[in-house]
Design a protein around this motif. Structure first.
Motif, short mmCIF file in Angstrom:
data_model
loop_
_atom_site.label_atom_id
_atom_site.label_comp_id
_atom_site.label_asym_id
_atom_site.label_seq_id
_atom_site.Cartn_x
_atom_site.Cartn_y
_atom_site.Cartn_z
N TYR A 49 7.90 -3.02 1.95
CA TYR A 49 6.50 -2.71 2.24
C TYR A 49 5.63 -2.84 0.98
N PHE A 50 6.03 -2.14 -0.09
CA PHE A 50 5.20 -2.12 -1.29
C PHE A 50 5.22 -3.45 -2.03
N VAL A 51 6.39 -4.05 -2.20
CA VAL A 51 6.47 -5.31 -2.94
C VAL A 51 5.64 -6.38 -2.24
N TRP A 52 5.75 -6.47 -0.94
CA TRP A 52 5.00 -7.48 -0.18
C TRP A 52 3.49 -7.27 -0.34
N LEU A 53 3.04 -6.02 -0.15
CA LEU A 53 1.60 -5.75 -0.21
C LEU A 53 1.05 -5.79 -1.64
N TRP A 54 1.80 -5.28 -2.60
CA TRP A 54 1.32 -5.35 -3.99
C TRP A 54 1.22 -6.79 -4.48
N ALA A 55 2.17 -7.64 -4.06
CA ALA A 55 2.10 -9.06 -4.45
C ALA A 55 0.87 -9.72 -3.84
N LYS A 56 0.35 -9.17 -2.75
CA LYS A 56 -0.90 -9.66 -2.16
C LYS A 56 -2.11 -8.97 -2.80
N GLY A 57 -1.88 -7.93 -3.61
CA GLY A 57 -2.95 -7.28 -4.35
C GLY A 57 -3.25 -5.85 -3.96
N GLN A 58 -3.05 -5.50 -2.67
CA GLN A 58 -3.45 -4.16 -2.23
C GLN A 58 -2.63 -3.71 -1.01
N THR A 59 -2.42 -2.41 -0.93
CA THR A 59 -1.95 -1.80 0.31
C THR A 59 -3.19 -1.39 1.10
N LEU A 60 -3.01 -0.92 2.32
CA LEU A 60 -4.15 -0.48 3.12
C LEU A 60 -4.89 0.67 2.43
N ALA A 61 -4.14 1.60 1.86
CA ALA A 61 -4.78 2.73 1.16
C ALA A 61 -5.58 2.23 -0.04
N MET A 62 -5.04 1.26 -0.75
CA MET A 62 -5.76 0.71 -1.91
C MET A 62 -7.03 -0.01 -1.47
N LYS A 63 -6.99 -0.70 -0.33
CA LYS A 63 -8.21 -1.33 0.19
C LYS A 63 -9.25 -0.28 0.51
N THR A 64 -8.82 0.81 1.14
CA THR A 64 -9.74 1.88 1.51
C THR A 64 -10.43 2.47 0.29
#
Length: 170
Positions: A65-80
């Motif tokens: 979950y985290f590796v995939w989303l961090w490699a894209k730049g953000q998790t949902l919480a980080m986008k928020t």
């Protein structure tokens, strides 16, 4: 030492911790689905059966979950919370760096859990120690030159503010 780009502003500690707490709430859904999948596939009837295997499974699922989303730049919480993870130079991070960040992010919990493990403490006492360590770890970011969390400094990553788009630009 890497020069900090002026447009790469570190979010406030309060904003990063709000994002951290929101991420924890979102992880409840990930744990629920992964736990249900594990229980179904392993035919586990009792929560104490296969506990170590479930923990290892969740560790892997969290990593994906985290590796995939961090490699894209953000998790949902980080986008928020308008936060992005980048490398020291402000560039997107690779999956390898995201994996290193994931492993090092366990510094939020493992030292406290290791300190609690040898003692027969109550649940409440354990929670106080873990929460106390989380607060100490968060406050230690005040001693970093750019106020980054130390696991980010060790991983060669940074949390930066992302500019909020005006409604016209969306």
């Amino acid at each position: 030492m890497v020069m900090m780009s002026p447009e790469l502003k570190t979010p406030s500690l309060a904003r990063r911790m709000a994002c951290w707490l929101y991420e924890g709430m979102l992880m409840f859904g990930v744990v629920f689905i992964a736990g249900y999948l594990f229980g179904t596939l392993s035919q586990t009837r009792n929560a104490m059966d296969n506990r170590n295997a479930l923990q290892a499974f969740l560790f892997v699922i969290f990593g994906i979950y985290f590796v995939w989303l961090w490699a894209k730049g953000q998790t949902l919480a980080m986008k928020t919370w308008d936060i992005r993870v980048v490398d020291r130079n402000g560039q997107p991070i690779t999956q390898a760096r995201a994996l290193l960040r994931y492993v090092l992010s366990w510094l939020w919990f493992l030292p406290a859990l290791a300190a609690v493990a040898p003692f027969k403490l109550s649940g409440a006492e354990s929670v106080v120690i873990v929460v106390g360590w989380v607060l100490v770890w968060a406050l230690l970011s005040r001693f970093h030159p750019q106020h980054q969390f130390w696991h980010d400094a060790l991983a060669g990553t940074r949390l930066v503010s992302t500019p909020r788009l005006s409604p016209k630009m969306r």
